[in-house]
Design a protein around this motif. Sequence first.
Motif, PDB file in Angstrom:
ATOM      1  N   THR A  91       0.832  -1.202   0.000  1.00 49.25           N
ATOM      2  CA  THR A  91       0.000   0.000   0.000  1.00 49.25           C
ATOM      3  C   THR A  91       0.867   1.252   0.000  1.00 49.25           C
ATOM      4  O   THR A  91       1.763   1.377   0.828  1.00 49.25           O
ATOM      5  CB  THR A  91      -0.928   0.011   1.237  1.00 49.25           C
ATOM      6  N   ASP A  92       0.562   2.166  -0.931  1.00 52.71           N
ATOM      7  CA  ASP A  92       1.314   3.426  -0.968  1.00 52.71           C
ATOM      8  C   ASP A  92       0.456   4.573  -0.416  1.00 52.71           C
ATOM      9  O   ASP A  92      -0.716   4.381  -0.061  1.00 52.71           O
ATOM     10  CB  ASP A  92       1.845   3.720  -2.375  1.00 52.71           C
ATOM     11  N   GLY A  93       1.026   5.738  -0.353  1.00 50.81           N
ATOM     12  CA  GLY A  93       0.340   6.893   0.221  1.00 50.81           C
ATOM     13  C   GLY A  93      -0.922   7.272  -0.532  1.00 50.81           C
ATOM     14  O   GLY A  93      -1.923   7.670   0.081  1.00 50.81           O
ATOM     15  N   ASP A  94      -0.902   7.161  -1.860  1.00 49.55           N
ATOM     16  CA  ASP A  94      -2.084   7.485  -2.659  1.00 49.55           C
ATOM     17  C   ASP A  94      -3.227   6.520  -2.357  1.00 49.55           C
ATOM     18  O   ASP A  94      -4.393   6.915  -2.289  1.00 49.55           O
ATOM     19  CB  ASP A  94      -1.757   7.443  -4.161  1.00 49.55           C
ATOM     20  N   GLU A  95      -2.888   5.247  -2.178  1.00 46.72           N
ATOM     21  CA  GLU A  95      -3.921   4.250  -1.862  1.00 46.72           C
ATOM     22  C   GLU A  95      -4.492   4.496  -0.461  1.00 46.72           C
ATOM     23  O   GLU A  95      -5.705   4.392  -0.258  1.00 46.72           O
ATOM     24  CB  GLU A  95      -3.339   2.839  -1.980  1.00 46.72           C
ATOM     25  N   LYS A  96      -3.627   4.821   0.489  1.00 48.25           N
ATOM     26  CA  LYS A  96      -4.109   5.145   1.847  1.00 48.25           C
ATOM     27  C   LYS A  96      -5.042   6.343   1.811  1.00 48.25           C
ATOM     28  O   LYS A  96      -6.089   6.350   2.463  1.00 48.25           O
ATOM     29  CB  LYS A  96      -2.921   5.444   2.777  1.00 48.25           C
ATOM     30  N   ALA A  97      -4.663   7.375   1.047  1.00 47.18           N
ATOM     31  CA  ALA A  97      -5.486   8.585   0.953  1.00 47.18           C
ATOM     32  C   ALA A  97      -6.842   8.280   0.333  1.00 47.18           C
ATOM     33  O   ALA A  97      -7.876   8.787   0.796  1.00 47.18           O
ATOM     34  CB  ALA A  97      -4.750   9.654   0.147  1.00 47.18           C
ATOM     35  N   LEU A  98      -6.863   7.453  -0.712  1.00 47.24           N
ATOM     36  CA  LEU A  98      -8.119   7.098  -1.369  1.00 47.24           C
ATOM     37  C   LEU A  98      -9.027   6.324  -0.416  1.00 47.24           C
ATOM     38  O   LEU A  98     -10.224   6.600  -0.313  1.00 47.24           O
ATOM     39  CB  LEU A  98      -7.848   6.273  -2.631  1.00 47.24           C
ATOM     40  N   ALA A  99      -8.464   5.359   0.300  1.00 44.08           N
ATOM     41  CA  ALA A  99      -9.259   4.570   1.254  1.00 44.08           C
ATOM     42  C   ALA A  99      -9.843   5.469   2.343  1.00 44.08           C
ATOM     43  O   ALA A  99     -11.002   5.319   2.737  1.00 44.08           O
ATOM     44  CB  ALA A  99      -8.392   3.470   1.874  1.00 44.08           C
TER      45      ALA A  99
END
Length: 138
Positions: A91-99
Motif C-alpha cells: 500500500t502506498d500513500g495514494d492508496e491510503k489517501a483514497l481509502a
Amino acid sequence: ENKMMDKKDQDGVMKEGYSGQLLAGNPTPYLTFTKADYQKALKEGKVIFLDFYANWCPVCRAEAPEIQSGFDMLDNDQIVGFRVNFNDSETDGDEKALAKEMDIPEQNTKVILQNGKVVLQAGNTWDKNKLIEELSKF
C-alpha cells in the motif's frame, strides 16, 4: 519485459495512456492502482470499479481470480477497474489517501463510481458473475 509491453499494446491499454499493470480485461481493463490512472479515468467520465485488496487476506486472494475472470468477460471500454492495495505491504500513500477519502472500513470492499460519485459500496465476496451483473448496469 518486452512481452508485457507487447501485451499492453495489443489490448489498447498503452494507447489509452494507463500506466498501471494490466491484471485482466480487454477492452475493459483491470489495473493496479495508480493515482494518475485513477484521475485520468475520472476526467474521462469512466465508470470506475475499485477493489480494495490486501495481499495478506485469504478472502481477497481467493476472490482475485474471479474478479480477473469477470473483467476478461466484460466488453465495455467505458469501465476501468483498479486493484487498490489496502493496509498491506504494498500500500502506498495514494492508496491510503483514497481509502480514507472513501471511508473504506476493511479490505475486500468494492466501490463503483459513476461521474465521480459512489453508486455502490459492498463488503461481501463477489464471484465473476456478481462482478459482471453489477458492472453491466452501466
